[in-house]
Design a protein around this motif. Sequence first.
Motif, PDB file in Angstrom:
ATOM      1  N   ARG A   7       0.854  -1.139  -0.150  1.00  0.00           N
ATOM      2  CA  ARG A   7      -0.047  -0.071   0.077  1.00  0.00           C
ATOM      3  C   ARG A   7       0.796   1.217  -0.019  1.00  0.00           C
ATOM      4  NH1 ARG A   7      -3.288  -3.217   3.400  1.00  0.00           N
ATOM      5  NH2 ARG A   7      -2.388  -2.319   5.257  1.00  0.00           N
ATOM      6  N   TYR A   8       1.958   1.297   0.827  1.00  0.00           N
ATOM      7  CA  TYR A   8       2.817   2.288   0.827  1.00  0.00           C
ATOM      8  C   TYR A   8       3.334   2.497  -0.605  1.00  0.00           C
ATOM      9  CZ  TYR A   8       2.860   1.888   5.760  1.00  0.00           C
ATOM     10  OH  TYR A   8       2.580   1.948   7.319  1.00  0.00           O
ATOM     11  N   PHE A   9       3.941   1.733  -1.462  1.00  0.00           N
ATOM     12  CA  PHE A   9       4.543   1.674  -2.463  1.00  0.00           C
ATOM     13  C   PHE A   9       3.693   2.037  -3.606  1.00  0.00           C
ATOM     14  CE2 PHE A   9       5.112  -0.738  -6.522  1.00  0.00           C
ATOM     15  CZ  PHE A   9       6.092   0.360  -6.969  1.00  0.00           C
ATOM     16  N   VAL A  10       2.138   1.599  -3.620  1.00  0.00           N
ATOM     17  CA  VAL A  10       1.387   1.973  -4.652  1.00  0.00           C
ATOM     18  C   VAL A  10       0.834   3.513  -4.372  1.00  0.00           C
ATOM     19  CG1 VAL A  10      -1.012   1.540  -5.208  1.00  0.00           C
ATOM     20  CG2 VAL A  10       0.371  -0.250  -5.013  1.00  0.00           C
ATOM     21  N   THR A  11       0.826   3.657  -3.158  1.00  0.00           N
ATOM     22  CA  THR A  11       0.505   5.211  -2.938  1.00  0.00           C
ATOM     23  C   THR A  11       1.660   6.306  -3.303  1.00  0.00           C
ATOM     24  OG1 THR A  11      -0.605   4.592  -0.800  1.00  0.00           O
ATOM     25  CG2 THR A  11      -0.328   6.991  -1.136  1.00  0.00           C
ATOM     26  N   VAL A  12       2.855   5.833  -3.429  1.00  0.00           N
ATOM     27  CA  VAL A  12       3.921   6.726  -3.436  1.00  0.00           C
ATOM     28  C   VAL A  12       3.999   6.938  -5.038  1.00  0.00           C
ATOM     29  CG1 VAL A  12       6.368   6.882  -3.766  1.00  0.00           C
ATOM     30  CG2 VAL A  12       5.328   6.400  -1.776  1.00  0.00           C
ATOM     31  N   VAL A  13       3.681   5.822  -5.719  1.00  0.00           N
ATOM     32  CA  VAL A  13       3.608   5.741  -7.343  1.00  0.00           C
ATOM     33  C   VAL A  13       2.474   6.591  -7.765  1.00  0.00           C
ATOM     34  CG1 VAL A  13       3.170   4.468  -9.468  1.00  0.00           C
ATOM     35  CG2 VAL A  13       4.654   3.382  -7.609  1.00  0.00           C
ATOM     36  N   GLU A  14       1.313   6.520  -7.119  1.00  0.00           N
ATOM     37  CA  GLU A  14       0.046   7.252  -7.514  1.00  0.00           C
ATOM     38  C   GLU A  14      -0.050   8.767  -7.469  1.00  0.00           C
ATOM     39  OE1 GLU A  14      -2.954   5.117  -5.890  1.00  0.00           O
ATOM     40  OE2 GLU A  14      -2.886   3.445  -7.596  1.00  0.00           O
ATOM     41  N   GLU A  15       0.707   8.963  -6.133  1.00  0.00           N
ATOM     42  CA  GLU A  15       0.923  10.223  -5.893  1.00  0.00           C
ATOM     43  C   GLU A  15       2.203  11.164  -6.229  1.00  0.00           C
ATOM     44  OE1 GLU A  15      -1.347  11.962  -4.064  1.00  0.00           O
ATOM     45  OE2 GLU A  15      -2.593  10.465  -4.008  1.00  0.00           O
ATOM     46  N   GLN A  16       3.257  10.334  -6.717  1.00  0.00           N
ATOM     47  CA  GLN A  16       4.412  11.092  -7.426  1.00  0.00           C
ATOM     48  C   GLN A  16       5.198  11.663  -6.477  1.00  0.00           C
ATOM     49  OE1 GLN A  16       2.811  12.683 -11.090  1.00  0.00           O
ATOM     50  NE2 GLN A  16       3.926  11.055 -12.100  1.00  0.00           N
ATOM     51  N   PRO A  31       9.650   7.809   8.197  1.00  0.00           N
ATOM     52  CA  PRO A  31       9.156   6.104   8.266  1.00  0.00           C
ATOM     53  C   PRO A  31       8.888   5.700   6.777  1.00  0.00           C
ATOM     54  CG  PRO A  31       8.503   7.491  10.098  1.00  0.00           C
ATOM     55  CD  PRO A  31       8.768   8.602   9.197  1.00  0.00           C
ATOM     56  N   LEU A  32       8.004   6.524   6.079  1.00  0.00           N
ATOM     57  CA  LEU A  32       7.711   5.986   4.703  1.00  0.00           C
ATOM     58  C   LEU A  32       8.818   5.740   3.752  1.00  0.00           C
ATOM     59  CD1 LEU A  32       5.413   5.447   2.932  1.00  0.00           C
ATOM     60  CD2 LEU A  32       5.125   7.960   2.323  1.00  0.00           C
ATOM     61  N   SER A  33       9.784   6.628   4.055  1.00  0.00           N
ATOM     62  CA  SER A  33      11.039   6.434   3.074  1.00  0.00           C
ATOM     63  C   SER A  33      11.604   5.404   3.488  1.00  0.00           C
ATOM     64  CB  SER A  33      12.025   7.840   2.997  1.00  0.00           C
ATOM     65  OG  SER A  33      11.114   8.927   2.570  1.00  0.00           O
ATOM     66  N   ARG A  34      11.612   4.972   4.571  1.00  0.00           N
ATOM     67  CA  ARG A  34      12.704   3.988   5.278  1.00  0.00           C
ATOM     68  C   ARG A  34      11.871   2.680   4.787  1.00  0.00           C
ATOM     69  NH1 ARG A  34      13.236   7.215   9.984  1.00  0.00           N
ATOM     70  NH2 ARG A  34      11.683   6.177  10.995  1.00  0.00           N
ATOM     71  N   GLN A  35      10.572   2.654   4.856  1.00  0.00           N
ATOM     72  CA  GLN A  35       9.771   1.442   4.421  1.00  0.00           C
ATOM     73  C   GLN A  35       9.978   0.981   3.026  1.00  0.00           C
ATOM     74  OE1 GLN A  35       8.311  -0.949   6.246  1.00  0.00           O
ATOM     75  NE2 GLN A  35       8.306   0.299   8.245  1.00  0.00           N
ATOM     76  N   ILE A  36      10.050   2.023   2.174  1.00  0.00           N
ATOM     77  CA  ILE A  36      10.030   2.017   0.765  1.00  0.00           C
ATOM     78  C   ILE A  36      11.640   1.415   0.509  1.00  0.00           C
ATOM     79  CG2 ILE A  36      10.403   3.297  -1.490  1.00  0.00           C
ATOM     80  CD1 ILE A  36       7.514   2.903  -0.583  1.00  0.00           C
ATOM     81  N   GLN A  37      12.675   1.810   1.345  1.00  0.00           N
ATOM     82  CA  GLN A  37      14.062   1.473   1.089  1.00  0.00           C
ATOM     83  C   GLN A  37      14.140  -0.002   1.387  1.00  0.00           C
ATOM     84  OE1 GLN A  37      16.851   3.885   3.191  1.00  0.00           O
ATOM     85  NE2 GLN A  37      18.606   3.027   2.409  1.00  0.00           N
ATOM     86  N   LYS A  38      13.357  -0.543   2.608  1.00  0.00           N
ATOM     87  CA  LYS A  38      13.365  -1.625   3.145  1.00  0.00           C
ATOM     88  C   LYS A  38      12.858  -2.586   1.834  1.00  0.00           C
ATOM     89  CE  LYS A  38      13.461  -1.144   8.083  1.00  0.00           C
ATOM     90  NZ  LYS A  38      12.718  -1.265   9.258  1.00  0.00           N
ATOM     91  N   LEU A  39      11.686  -2.143   1.458  1.00  0.00           N
ATOM     92  CA  LEU A  39      10.948  -2.900   0.103  1.00  0.00           C
ATOM     93  C   LEU A  39      11.857  -3.135  -0.831  1.00  0.00           C
ATOM     94  CD1 LEU A  39       8.476  -4.221  -0.785  1.00  0.00           C
ATOM     95  CD2 LEU A  39       7.739  -2.115  -1.659  1.00  0.00           C
ATOM     96  N   GLU A  40      12.701  -2.001  -1.395  1.00  0.00           N
ATOM     97  CA  GLU A  40      13.727  -2.014  -2.401  1.00  0.00           C
ATOM     98  C   GLU A  40      14.746  -3.103  -2.118  1.00  0.00           C
ATOM     99  OE1 GLU A  40      13.730   1.955  -4.834  1.00  0.00           O
ATOM    100  OE2 GLU A  40      14.651   2.006  -2.899  1.00  0.00           O
ATOM    101  N   GLU A  41      15.234  -3.056  -0.764  1.00  0.00           N
ATOM    102  CA  GLU A  41      16.259  -4.047  -0.320  1.00  0.00           C
ATOM    103  C   GLU A  41      15.972  -5.604  -0.482  1.00  0.00           C
ATOM    104  OE1 GLU A  41      17.271  -2.762   3.531  1.00  0.00           O
ATOM    105  OE2 GLU A  41      18.506  -0.956   2.584  1.00  0.00           O
ATOM    106  N   GLU A  42      14.494  -5.939   0.012  1.00  0.00           N
ATOM    107  CA  GLU A  42      13.899  -7.044  -0.047  1.00  0.00           C
ATOM    108  C   GLU A  42      14.073  -7.723  -1.400  1.00  0.00           C
ATOM    109  OE1 GLU A  42       9.985  -9.366   1.805  1.00  0.00           O
ATOM    110  OE2 GLU A  42      10.410  -7.245   2.469  1.00  0.00           O
ATOM    111  N   LEU A  43      13.496  -6.670  -2.250  1.00  0.00           N
ATOM    112  CA  LEU A  43      13.229  -7.260  -3.608  1.00  0.00           C
ATOM    113  C   LEU A  43      14.236  -7.319  -4.433  1.00  0.00           C
ATOM    114  CD1 LEU A  43       9.824  -4.962  -4.268  1.00  0.00           C
ATOM    115  CD2 LEU A  43      10.039  -7.458  -4.108  1.00  0.00           C
TER     116      LEU A  43
END
Length: 305
Positions: A7-16, A31-43
């Motif tokens: 949800r965090y990732f999709v919202t950032v994409v849609e809000e740009q 915290p949002l920036s950290r969660q996106i960074q963790k998602l990139e690291e996991e993927l």
Amino acid sequence: MELRHLRYFVTVVEEQSITKAAEKLCIAQPPLSRQIQKLEEELGITLFERGSRPVKTTEAGMFFYEHAVQILTHTAQATSMARRINAVDKTVRIGYVGSLLYALLPQIIYLFRQRHPDIHVELIECGTRDQIEALKVGKIDIGFGRLRLTDPSIKRLLLRKERLKLAVHKNHHLAEFINTGVYLSQILDESIFSYPLTPKPNFSTLIQSIFTELGLVPKKLSEVREIHLALGLVSSGEGICLIPESASDIGMKNLIYIPVLDLEAYSPISLSVRNMDQSAYIPYILECIKEVFEEEGKPIQLNED
């Protein structure tokens, strides 16, 4: 990976924008920036181009975005359906044909309520023809009807074949057959009232189809609004009427009921449910049906029809 990360990732994409996405998600930007960074690291991929304003999604990020949207959509749909099933388990809407109130349906519903007080039952009068669509859209969850109708999304169980009886005035010339019964070929010259006066197919259609199956053509067959009007006219000496055996319990003066001897002269009583419905209330209601029918000494079939 959790759904919230998607949800965090999709919202950032849609809000740009990380800032706008954080506001929409009601969380702080760091915290949002950290969660996106963790998602990139996991993927193991880069989802957004660094330093771009507005935020631009990489090619790999767009591919992941499309699938993330599908996952979130399917999850929402599954959640909604699960809640619907849970609600049905607590409230069961039962559609029924009016004439079945003179059969064993009231006893079945009463026993079901006694056995399962945690399940709320709503009774909705609904013709057999209309029960098909009502089941599909969720207006009812179970249908008790009388007609043989088929639909790939509906499962229909034949409960029993209820014999027909002929209602006549006690002084009618056919009254002499009350103990021996009559064949339909004996009533072709009579004024016969059929019911109901509703969109077909209905019970009137069933009666006409029985005559047709036997190669018979009644000369004076008239349709009236409903069963009580038909029996009222018979009680007045206007004609005769074919009814399900259980409807002979309707208390109306001057009427007698004669058995109909033709093997084809029956009205099917059926139970209809959605084809893939695995809800717990279905075996519950079937248990009650079997018990009530057995207590009354009525044959029960429970065959798919």
